[in-house]
Write an enzyme that holds these catalytic residues in place. Structure first.
Site, PDB file in Angstrom:
ATOM      1  N   SER A 119      30.055 114.251  11.740  1.00 44.12           N
ATOM      2  CA  SER A 119      31.470 113.959  11.490  1.00 44.12           C
ATOM      3  C   SER A 119      32.319 114.988  12.244  1.00 44.12           C
ATOM      4  CB  SER A 119      31.749 114.087   9.992  1.00 44.12           C
ATOM      5  OG  SER A 119      33.130 114.096   9.713  1.00 44.12           O
ATOM      6  N   TYR A 161      32.038 116.860   1.141  1.00 44.30           N
ATOM      7  CA  TYR A 161      31.823 116.129   2.397  1.00 44.30           C
ATOM      8  C   TYR A 161      31.755 117.107   3.568  1.00 44.30           C
ATOM      9  CZ  TYR A 161      32.318 112.407   5.892  1.00 44.30           C
ATOM     10  OH  TYR A 161      32.123 111.544   6.951  1.00 44.30           O
TER      11      TYR A 161
HETATM   12  P1  NAP Z   1      30.787 102.850   4.686  1.00 45.61           P
HETATM   13  O1  NAP Z   1      31.154 101.512   5.230  1.00 45.61           O
HETATM   14  O2  NAP Z   1      31.261 103.230   3.334  1.00 45.61           O
HETATM   15  O3  NAP Z   1      29.197 102.958   4.782  1.00 45.61           O
HETATM   16  C1  NAP Z   1      28.424 103.819   4.006  1.00 45.61           C
HETATM   17  C2  NAP Z   1      27.040 103.221   3.857  1.00 45.61           C
HETATM   18  O4  NAP Z   1      26.230 104.145   3.122  1.00 45.61           O
HETATM   19  C3  NAP Z   1      27.074 101.916   3.116  1.00 45.61           C
HETATM   20  O5  NAP Z   1      26.474 100.900   3.875  1.00 45.61           O
HETATM   21  C4  NAP Z   1      26.284 102.194   1.848  1.00 45.61           C
HETATM   22  O6  NAP Z   1      25.422 101.120   1.554  1.00 45.61           O
HETATM   23  C5  NAP Z   1      25.468 103.431   2.166  1.00 45.61           C
HETATM   24  N1  NAP Z   1      25.274 104.196   0.949  1.00 45.61           N
HETATM   25  C6  NAP Z   1      26.221 104.801   0.208  1.00 45.61           C
HETATM   26  N2  NAP Z   1      25.676 105.343  -0.899  1.00 45.61           N
HETATM   27  C7  NAP Z   1      24.352 105.048  -0.860  1.00 45.61           C
HETATM   28  C8  NAP Z   1      23.264 105.330  -1.711  1.00 45.61           C
HETATM   29  N3  NAP Z   1      23.412 106.008  -2.862  1.00 45.61           N
HETATM   30  N4  NAP Z   1      22.035 104.884  -1.360  1.00 45.61           N
HETATM   31  C9  NAP Z   1      21.855 104.177  -0.224  1.00 45.61           C
HETATM   32  N5  NAP Z   1      22.862 103.895   0.633  1.00 45.61           N
HETATM   33  C10 NAP Z   1      24.089 104.323   0.323  1.00 45.61           C
HETATM   34  O7  NAP Z   1      31.314 103.998   5.632  1.00 45.61           O
HETATM   35  P2  NAP Z   1      31.013 104.385   7.160  1.00 45.61           P
HETATM   36  O8  NAP Z   1      32.254 104.959   7.668  1.00 45.61           O
HETATM   37  O9  NAP Z   1      30.367 103.270   7.882  1.00 45.61           O
HETATM   38  O10 NAP Z   1      29.986 105.580   6.945  1.00 45.61           O
HETATM   39  C11 NAP Z   1      28.743 105.674   7.619  1.00 45.61           C
HETATM   40  C12 NAP Z   1      28.493 107.124   7.981  1.00 45.61           C
HETATM   41  O11 NAP Z   1      29.455 107.525   8.957  1.00 45.61           O
HETATM   42  C13 NAP Z   1      28.610 108.104   6.837  1.00 45.61           C
HETATM   43  O12 NAP Z   1      27.612 109.105   6.931  1.00 45.61           O
HETATM   44  C14 NAP Z   1      29.970 108.731   7.060  1.00 45.61           C
HETATM   45  O13 NAP Z   1      30.089 110.008   6.509  1.00 45.61           O
HETATM   46  C15 NAP Z   1      29.991 108.772   8.574  1.00 45.61           C
HETATM   47  N6  NAP Z   1      31.305 108.950   9.184  1.00 45.61           N
HETATM   48  C16 NAP Z   1      32.277 108.014   9.037  1.00 45.61           C
HETATM   49  C17 NAP Z   1      33.511 108.230   9.648  1.00 45.61           C
HETATM   50  C18 NAP Z   1      34.632 107.237   9.558  1.00 45.61           C
HETATM   51  O14 NAP Z   1      35.736 107.539  10.040  1.00 45.61           O
HETATM   52  N7  NAP Z   1      34.438 106.062   9.005  1.00 45.61           N
HETATM   53  C19 NAP Z   1      33.733 109.384  10.372  1.00 45.61           C
HETATM   54  C20 NAP Z   1      32.718 110.333  10.480  1.00 45.61           C
HETATM   55  C21 NAP Z   1      31.497 110.099   9.889  1.00 45.61           C
HETATM   56  P3  NAP Z   1      25.389 100.416   0.097  1.00 45.61           P
HETATM   57  O15 NAP Z   1      26.764  99.933  -0.164  1.00 45.61           O
HETATM   58  O16 NAP Z   1      24.364  99.364   0.240  1.00 45.61           O
HETATM   59  O17 NAP Z   1      24.970 101.505  -0.843  1.00 45.61           O
END
Ligand code: NAP
Length: 252
Positions: free
Chosen positions: A144, A157
């Site tokens: 991130s 986080y």
């Molecule tokens: P997101 O749509 O909320 O995706 C998060 C994913 O993690 C979901 O598919 C969820 O699947 C899974 N997850 C959450 N809790 C879980 C658990 N207890 N067990 C298994 N799976 C779990 O958000 P995203 O932005 O795509 O995030 C993906 C990654 O990118 C994360 O590591 C986040 O920190 C990182 N990131 C995002 C951004 C941004 O701007 N969006 C920026 C930097 C980094 P289920 O619903 O099936 O549990």
């Protein structure tokens, strides 16, 4: 040229493959020819359809990563379907927002368990398997901007994502001699569920947008080429690094 990124015959395990960045990365690996194992806490029919549309196989593992558990058995489940994963994408992650003075232990523990602890122990299980079989492996961690910066109202986080970058380097150092690469992608501000509250706040949303040199929020698809590069068979000498995909945010 396309052969450089060809993953035909490989298997990739993507955590958090149901939504957002994980769903886009699962589809990318399928596009490159890999069978995909998607892991999440809920069923993911849309990811299955997107992966299978590329003519490769999809297997779903429902697992709550907060609960930890036996990751060797999880990998064996994946291996029973298509052969053991060659590529591990540690993408699953959550965020909890509250003022520092109000932040709870529960919000600390949940974020650290999913974002950091499960990433390490799943990687450890994959590395043990690759070393035992003497095969190549690829680990790509989703870091991130808060692997580099402090952020606001997201202490667990920020701690977890600083940890992801540190562990990426540690794992790369220990595994480089064993034909296993470990790298990270640091997404900028991407339009997913994770950032929905920020985008719903007009002041915060404008502040963020004004600081992004590219002049727009990122989309999950913006991360595809970075993953292809790090997962590629020809990238065996690329390890311990992080690729920001942030519209220029960190350069500012
Ligand atoms: P997101 O749509 O909320 O995706 C998060 C994913 O993690 C979901 O598919 C969820 O699947 C899974 N997850 C959450 N809790 C879980 C658990 N207890 N067990 C298994 N799976 C779990 O958000 P995203 O932005 O795509 O995030 C993906 C990654 O990118 C994360 O590591 C986040 O920190 C990182 N990131 C995002 C951004 C941004 O701007 N969006 C920026 C930097 C980094 P289920 O619903 O099936 O549990």
């Amino acid at each position: 040229m396309a052969g450089l990124f060809d993953l035909t015959g490989k298997t990739a395990l993507v955590t958090g493959a149901r939504t957002g960045i994980g769903a886009a990365l699962a589809e990318t690996l399928a596009q490159a020819g890999a069978d995909v194992v998607g892991l999440g806490s809920r069923t993911m029919p849309e990811t299955r359809a997107a992966v299978e549309a590329h003519g490769v196989r999809f297997h779903e593992i429902i697992r709550d990563l907060e609960a930890g558990g036996d990751f060797a058995a999880l990998l064996a489940d994946a291996a029973d379907r298509f052969g053991a994963p060659d590529i591990l994408v540690n993408n699953a992650g959550i965020i909890r927002r509250a003022d520092l003075v109000d932040f709870t232990e529960a919000d600390w523990d949940a974020v650290m368990a999913i974002n950091l602890k499960s990433l390490f122990f799943l990687s450890q299980a994959a590395a043990r398997d690759w070393i035992a079989r003497g095969v190549e492996g690829r680990i790509v961690n989703i870091a991130s901007l808060l692997s580099f910066q402090g952020g606001i109202r997201v202490p667990s986080y920020t701690a977890s994502k600083h940890g992801v970058l540190g562990l990426t380097r540690l794992m790369a150092n220990e595994l480089a001699g064993k034909r296993i690469t470990v790298n990270a992608i640091a997404p900028g501000y991407i339009e997913t569920d994770n950032t929905a509250p920020l985008r719903a706040d007009p002041v915060r949303s404008r502040q963020i947008l004004d600081r992004i040199p590219a002049g727009r929020w990122g989309l999950p698809d913006d991360l595809k080429t970075a993953l292809l590069f790090l997962a590629a068979p020809g990238s065996s000498y690329v390890t311990g690094t992080v690729v920001p995909v942030d519209g220029g945010w960190l350069a500012r």
